[in-house]
Design an enzyme around this catalytic site. Structure first.
Site, mmCIF file in Angstrom:
data_model
loop_
_atom_site.group_PDB
_atom_site.id
_atom_site.type_symbol
_atom_site.label_atom_id
_atom_site.label_comp_id
_atom_site.label_asym_id
_atom_site.label_seq_id
_atom_site.Cartn_x
_atom_site.Cartn_y
_atom_site.Cartn_z
ATOM 1 N N HIS A 109 0.800 -1.239 0.000
ATOM 2 C CA HIS A 109 0.000 0.000 0.000
ATOM 3 C C HIS A 109 0.835 1.292 0.000
ATOM 4 O O HIS A 109 0.436 2.295 0.618
ATOM 5 C CB HIS A 109 -0.945 0.005 1.198
ATOM 6 C CG HIS A 109 -2.036 -1.014 1.116
ATOM 7 N ND1 HIS A 109 -2.496 -1.549 -0.066
ATOM 8 C CD2 HIS A 109 -2.779 -1.608 2.102
ATOM 9 C CE1 HIS A 109 -3.465 -2.412 0.173
ATOM 10 N NE2 HIS A 109 -3.660 -2.485 1.484
ATOM 11 N N HIS A 128 -9.711 2.462 -0.768
ATOM 12 C CA HIS A 128 -9.810 1.413 0.243
ATOM 13 C C HIS A 128 -11.040 1.620 1.136
ATOM 14 O O HIS A 128 -10.960 1.510 2.362
ATOM 15 C CB HIS A 128 -8.541 1.395 1.092
ATOM 16 C CG HIS A 128 -8.217 0.064 1.702
ATOM 17 N ND1 HIS A 128 -8.992 -0.527 2.667
ATOM 18 C CD2 HIS A 128 -7.191 -0.787 1.479
ATOM 19 C CE1 HIS A 128 -8.445 -1.673 3.029
ATOM 20 N NE2 HIS A 128 -7.352 -1.872 2.316
ATOM 21 N N GLU A 180 -11.807 -3.613 -3.437
ATOM 22 C CA GLU A 180 -10.744 -2.739 -3.937
ATOM 23 C C GLU A 180 -10.402 -3.112 -5.381
ATOM 24 O O GLU A 180 -9.700 -4.091 -5.632
ATOM 25 C CB GLU A 180 -9.496 -2.869 -3.062
ATOM 26 C CG GLU A 180 -9.744 -2.677 -1.579
ATOM 27 C CD GLU A 180 -8.621 -3.286 -0.744
ATOM 28 O OE1 GLU A 180 -7.441 -3.008 -1.041
ATOM 29 O OE2 GLU A 180 -8.928 -4.067 0.175
#
Length: 545
Positions: free
Chosen positions: A304, A378, A509
């Site tokens: 991420h 997210h 996602e």
């Protein structure tokens, strides 16, 4: 006081008759001044026709008549419904009066969808019964319809705040043949101006960082009262407020109460993730013969965008007012070497909301050096409302026949495995919790979306909450969707005094595959100078009755 004579009574009778003749014409004149058009004439069924529920004429008016100035229905005789020949757009006000006999039941056909006017003996939903008058008495009904969404008032009581009508605009107003005796009168309709101009975007200050920098909040709203809120810290989606089957609006994405709560750290609630969403094995990759080492923030791997990824950056924002959407455009520059990634990367993310209750997220990026990129949002979805509990009863459909199995550290093995015959199979709608105990740790897997050759934008997922009736479709240009059931969500997070917990939401996602830079058979995530990275995802909200 003199007693009335026969002459007086006869005169009064003539006056009453005269008033009966004058009042309807006066009412019609008042309607004309206010913009309303009368559909019933109080004398006959001119302008009306008998039809099936789909509007196909039958020519059989049996059971329908005009009695004492009202359209009268005898359901024991009627074999068809009654439609007016005048069609109407999705922006109108409809007013009428109805009277129900004992044990009577009828409704309206509104562009092909039934609105239950009266349903004896239960009278439909409880709030309808509380607002309705007893059998034999006249009721006043108003439907204020804006872009196909009705606010409905019965005898001065609001009984629906956001009730969607049907989609068949070729149909005029229909009166339903159902049960018992029913009367309708004073049926009036007024066309409203288009409500497209009710799309709006507004800026406010959400809070300030420790150095005094303002973090702005942009609120996008549409004609139906749906709202999406985006803050500039992390380009974070902090609210999506949509109606349930009763018209009640709640936020369906998990959020926190204040900016300070976000600044303390959170599991990416609604944030934009980058430069690379999901995992890169060994926190390294090779591009054009050069090895790039990344920040290892996940047990020796990269995830991420690192500890200070895009979710912890302050983005620059500009509101956009378009004819078809309210939008906010956010920009960020990620410098060369950011978390180990090569190239100066210029990123733009645009959130837009339209009057079809679609929230769209557009992602674009350019670079001055070859690099890799994988952006997503997210958001944690709970269609019953943030803080309402777990989502195990939510039904999920995934347009995916395959998924990516992973190792113990959630790195894809490189295999693309069929879902058929496994608890990973959501090719037809299933409750999320129906087989979750068969999946060690719960769902946290990337699904490979079904795409026809050359197809770019397609359905990824459908989610619905049986309790509230809220639905959400996810459409995307991306090749995959990571399904995460918030397995590790802690109760140290919450909103409005309600604490979150494991499986209190599901993340959908949309993205490229995890570890694509190290898996040459996966779709490429390489971006080169002169190219533009361009992806988009649409969340389409609705209600299931």
């Amino acid at each position: 006081m003199p007693r009335p004579t026969a002459t007086h009574l006869i005169g009064a009778g003539f006056l009453a008759v005269a008033l009966l003749r004058v009042l309807p014409s006066a009412a019609r004149a008042a309607d004309a001044v206010s913009g309303f058009v009368r559909l019933d004439n109080g004398k006959d069924l001119s302008g009306w026709y008998a039809a099936r529920w789909n509007g196909r004429p039958t020519g059989d008016l049996t059971g329908w008549s005009v009695v004492d100035g009202a359209i009268h229905l005898d359901s024991s005789q009627a074999r068809s419904h009654l439609f007016h020949r005048k069609t109407f757009p999705p922006n109108v006000v409809i007013r009428l009066q109805f009277r129900a006999g004992r044990a009577a039941d009828s409704g309206l056909n509104l562009h092909g969808k039934q609105f239950q006017v009266r349903d004896y003996p239960s009278a439909g939903p409880k709030r309808y019964a509380l607002a309705a008058k007893p059998a034999g008495q006249w009721n006043d009904l108003e439907l204020d319809i804006t872009n196909g969404i009705a606010r409905i008032t019965l005898n001065g009581h609001v009984i629906e705040t956001a009730w969607p009508i049907g989609n068949d605009s070729n149909l005029g107003l229909g009166l339903q043949r159902e049960i018992g005796m029913f009367d309708f009168r004073n049926i009036r309709i007024k066309v409203k101006k288009s409500a497209r101009n009710r799309l709006d975007v507004r800026r406010s200050v959400f809070g300030k960082t420790s150095d005094g920098t303002s973090v702005d909040l942009y609120t996008l709203s549409n004609a139906h009262g749906v709202r999406a809120k985006v803050m500039t810290f992390g380009a974070t989606l902090i609210a999506v407020e949509v109606p349930d089957r009763r018209g009640q609006l709640v936020n369906v994405t998990l959020a926190l109460d204040s900016l300070d709560d976000y600044l303390k750290g959170h599991p990416l609630f609604g944030s934009i993730v980058g430069r690379y969403a999901n995992r890169i094995s060994g926190a390294k990759f090779v591009l054009d013969g050069v090895e790039y080492r990344l920040e290892a923030n996940a047990r020796g791997h990269h995830i991420h965008g690192g500890r200070h990824g895009f979710h912890k950056r302050l983005w620059r924002a500009v509101p956009e007012r378009r004819p078809d959407a309210a939008a906010v455009k956010l920009r960020l520059r990620s410098p060369d070497g950011d978390a180990g990634f090569p190239g100066n990367l210029d990123v733009t993310v645009t959130y837009s909301l339209n009057n079809e209750n679609e929230l769209r997220i557009d992602y674009t990026a350019t670079t001055d050096k070859p690099t890799v990129i994988n952006l997503t949002n997210h958001a944690y979805w709970n269609l019953a409302g943030a803080g309402s509990g777990d989502v195990l009863s939510h039904r999920l459909l995934l347009h995916a026949d395959h998924y990516l199995p992973t190792d113990a550290r959630k790195i894809p093995t490189g295999e693309i495995r069929p879902v058929k015959g496994t608890p990973m199979d959501f090719t037809r709608p299933r409750p999320i919790g129906s087989r979750i105990d068969q999946v060690p740790g719960g769902y946290d897997h990337c699904y490979v979306l079904n795409k026809r050759p050359g197809e770019r934008f397609s359905l990824a997922a459908r989610l619905d909450d049986p309790g509230s009736g809220r639905t959400m479709e996810v459409w995307t240009t991306q090749p995959g969707v990571q399904v995460y059931t918030a397995n590790g969500l802690s109760d140290r997070f919450g909103v409005g005094g309600r604490r979150y917990g494991p499986r209190h939401a599901v993340c959908l996602e949309t993205q490229h595959f995890p570890d694509s830079p190290n898996k040459p058979l996966f779709p490429s995530t390489v971006l080169r100078p002169g190219q533009t990275y361009r992806e988009w995802t649409v969340h389409r909200f609705g209600v299931r009755r």
